[in-house]
Design an enzyme around this catalytic site. Structure first.
Site, short mmCIF file in Angstrom:
data_model
loop_
_atom_site.label_atom_id
_atom_site.label_comp_id
_atom_site.label_asym_id
_atom_site.label_seq_id
_atom_site.Cartn_x
_atom_site.Cartn_y
_atom_site.Cartn_z
N GLY A 79 0.91 -1.07 -0.08
CA GLY A 79 0.11 -0.11 0.09
C GLY A 79 0.83 1.35 -0.02
N ASN A 97 -19.93 -3.14 12.81
CA ASN A 97 -19.70 -1.90 11.69
C ASN A 97 -20.94 -2.18 10.64
OD1 ASN A 97 -17.01 -1.02 12.18
ND2 ASN A 97 -16.98 -3.34 12.31
N TYR A 135 -15.82 -5.39 5.77
CA TYR A 135 -14.62 -4.71 5.84
C TYR A 135 -14.06 -4.79 7.32
CZ TYR A 135 -11.34 -0.66 6.31
OH TYR A 135 -10.09 -0.01 6.63
N ALA A 161 -14.97 -7.17 9.55
CA ALA A 161 -14.67 -8.45 9.72
C ALA A 161 -13.27 -8.84 9.30
CB ALA A 161 -15.71 -9.44 9.12
N LYS A 221 -10.95 -6.71 9.00
CA LYS A 221 -9.88 -6.09 9.82
C LYS A 221 -9.84 -6.44 11.30
CE LYS A 221 -8.43 -2.77 7.10
NZ LYS A 221 -7.00 -2.79 6.61
N1 LIG Z 1 -8.36 5.88 5.22
C1 LIG Z 1 -8.90 5.50 6.56
O1 LIG Z 1 -9.70 6.24 7.33
C2 LIG Z 1 -8.64 4.19 7.04
C3 LIG Z 1 -8.76 4.07 8.26
C4 LIG Z 1 -8.63 2.83 8.97
C5 LIG Z 1 -7.71 1.77 8.28
N2 LIG Z 1 -7.29 1.99 7.24
C6 LIG Z 1 -6.44 1.27 6.60
O2 LIG Z 1 -5.17 1.55 6.04
C7 LIG Z 1 -4.66 1.43 4.84
C8 LIG Z 1 -4.25 2.20 3.92
O3 LIG Z 1 -5.38 2.77 3.39
P1 LIG Z 1 -5.47 4.18 2.78
O4 LIG Z 1 -6.61 4.89 3.72
O5 LIG Z 1 -4.19 4.69 2.97
O6 LIG Z 1 -5.97 3.82 1.50
P2 LIG Z 1 -5.58 4.08 0.22
O7 LIG Z 1 -5.03 5.58 -0.27
O8 LIG Z 1 -6.65 3.72 -0.77
O9 LIG Z 1 -4.26 3.19 0.01
C9 LIG Z 1 -4.57 1.88 -0.25
C10 LIG Z 1 -3.29 1.16 -0.92
O10 LIG Z 1 -3.61 -0.20 -0.96
C11 LIG Z 1 -2.94 -0.41 -2.33
N3 LIG Z 1 -3.77 -1.34 -3.05
C12 LIG Z 1 -4.84 -1.71 -2.91
N4 LIG Z 1 -5.29 -2.80 -3.54
C13 LIG Z 1 -4.08 -3.25 -4.13
C14 LIG Z 1 -3.91 -4.41 -4.81
N5 LIG Z 1 -4.85 -5.34 -5.48
N6 LIG Z 1 -2.53 -4.49 -5.28
C15 LIG Z 1 -1.73 -3.70 -4.71
N7 LIG Z 1 -1.90 -2.64 -3.98
C16 LIG Z 1 -3.06 -2.47 -3.67
C17 LIG Z 1 -3.24 0.76 -3.15
O11 LIG Z 1 -2.33 0.75 -4.37
P3 LIG Z 1 -2.69 1.61 -5.61
O12 LIG Z 1 -3.42 2.90 -5.30
O13 LIG Z 1 -1.52 1.82 -6.17
O14 LIG Z 1 -3.61 0.78 -6.25
C18 LIG Z 1 -3.01 2.02 -2.11
O15 LIG Z 1 -1.40 2.08 -2.19
C19 LIG Z 1 -5.71 0.08 4.68
O16 LIG Z 1 -5.46 -1.06 4.86
C20 LIG Z 1 -6.83 0.73 5.27
O17 LIG Z 1 -7.93 -0.24 5.36
C21 LIG Z 1 -7.69 3.46 6.38
#
Ligand SMILES: NC(=O)c1ccc[n+]([C@@H]2O[C@H](COP(=O)([O-])OP(=O)(O)OC[C@H]3O[C@@H](n4cnc5c(N)ncnc54)[C@H](OP(=O)(O)O)[C@@H]3O)[C@@H](O)[C@H]2O)c1
Length: 231
Positions: A10, A132, A138, A140, A142
């Site tokens: 990510g 949730n 989602y 589940a 996490k």
């Molecule tokens: N944003 C929130 O509010 C929040 C809250 C709690 C937890 N999280 C967790 O934090 C983590 C990061 O999320 P984020 O918020 O930073 O969202 P994001 O900006 O959408 O980042 C998600 C990352 O995962 C990569 N990814 C997704 N599917 C992929 C695949 N099939 N193959 C390779 N890479 C893939 C994306 O790569 P590409 O963009 O290059 O496709 C991107 O780098 C996630 O696990 C999310 O569940 C986020």
């Protein structure tokens, strides 16, 4: 002294990108995994572009990295709405990205992490400990990732490996909500930034050897979301 090496999934966006930048500032060689990287992200030792659901390619690419001190599982995908309306493709995508890939990567890297007495950091979510509605699948996954980290730590702690579950709340400046009908509120105090979580990770990786943070929640002061406006 040999530099420490991190693999971050990510790494091309949001929280994983912020963690990669922070790790680089801490002197790590960062191997970032993502699909489409921003062009100005020049602090990576290597940007590995792949779909994390392609297990054979993923395992081949990481086998080429000889020494690993830190694995950060930050890749994630999310679909919201009532469970009744989650499609099979959405559910499969979330299962494979949010839970399958972190477990496959971790299993494959444990031997190398034993050599360095390294660390695994799983980016879960505050949803991992809650009910949730409109995000049951989602949440589940996490919860599964959090459970995996807790059990894994008990298995590997005797080897010197530390396992940390980081649970951020609503974060602005990421692409996670692109499929949702809501976003974090932009009102002051109602959102996190990716850097809030990367600073939390900075403090976790700098704990003295022998002390371990195993779980941490990062939350904004206030609790508010906003409905997206319909076009
Ligand atoms: N944003 C929130 O509010 C929040 C809250 C709690 C937890 N999280 C967790 O934090 C983590 C990061 O999320 P984020 O918020 O930073 O969202 P994001 O900006 O959408 O980042 C998600 C990352 O995962 C990569 N990814 C997704 N599917 C992929 C695949 N099939 N193959 C390779 N890479 C893939 C994306 O790569 P590409 O963009 O290059 O496709 C991107 O780098 C996630 O696990 C999310 O569940 C986020």
């Amino acid at each position: 002294m040999e530099l420490k090496t991190a693999i971050v999934t990510g790494a091309s966006s949001g929280i994983g990108l912020a963690i990669s930048k922070m790790l680089s500032s801490e002197g790590y060689k960062v191997y970032g995994i993502g699909r489409i990287f921003p062009e100005d992200a020049d602090f990576f030792e290597k940007r590995i572009s792949l779909d994390i659901r392609d297990t054979d390619i993923l395992l081949k690419k990481i086998s080429e990295i000889k020494k690993v001190d830190l694995l950060v599982n930050a890749a994630g995908s999310a679909y919201y709405g009532l469970a009744e309306f989650n499609t099979a493709d959405q559910i499969k995508e979330m299962c494979r990205t949010d839970l399958e890939a972190p477990m496959i990567l971790t299993s494959a890297l444990i031997p190398k992490l034993k050599d360095t007495k390294g660390m695994v950091i799983n980016i879960a979510s505050v949803t991992s400990t809650r009910i949730n509605t409109h995000g049951a699948a989602y949440g589940a996954l996490k919860a599964g990732l959090r459970s995996y980290g807790r059990s894994l730590y008990e298995e590997v702690r005797k080897t010197g490996i530390r396992v940390v579950t980081v649970c951020p709340d609503l974060t602005l400046g990421t692409k996670l909500y692109r499929n949702a009908d809501f976003t974090p509120s932009e009102d002051e105090g109602c959102y996190l930034l990716p850097e809030d979580t990367s600073e939390c990770v900075r403090s976790v990786i700098n704990m003295r050897e022998g002390a371990a943070v195993t779980e941490v929640e990062v939350r904004p002061q206030f609790n508010r979301i906003e409905k997206k406006k319909k076009d």
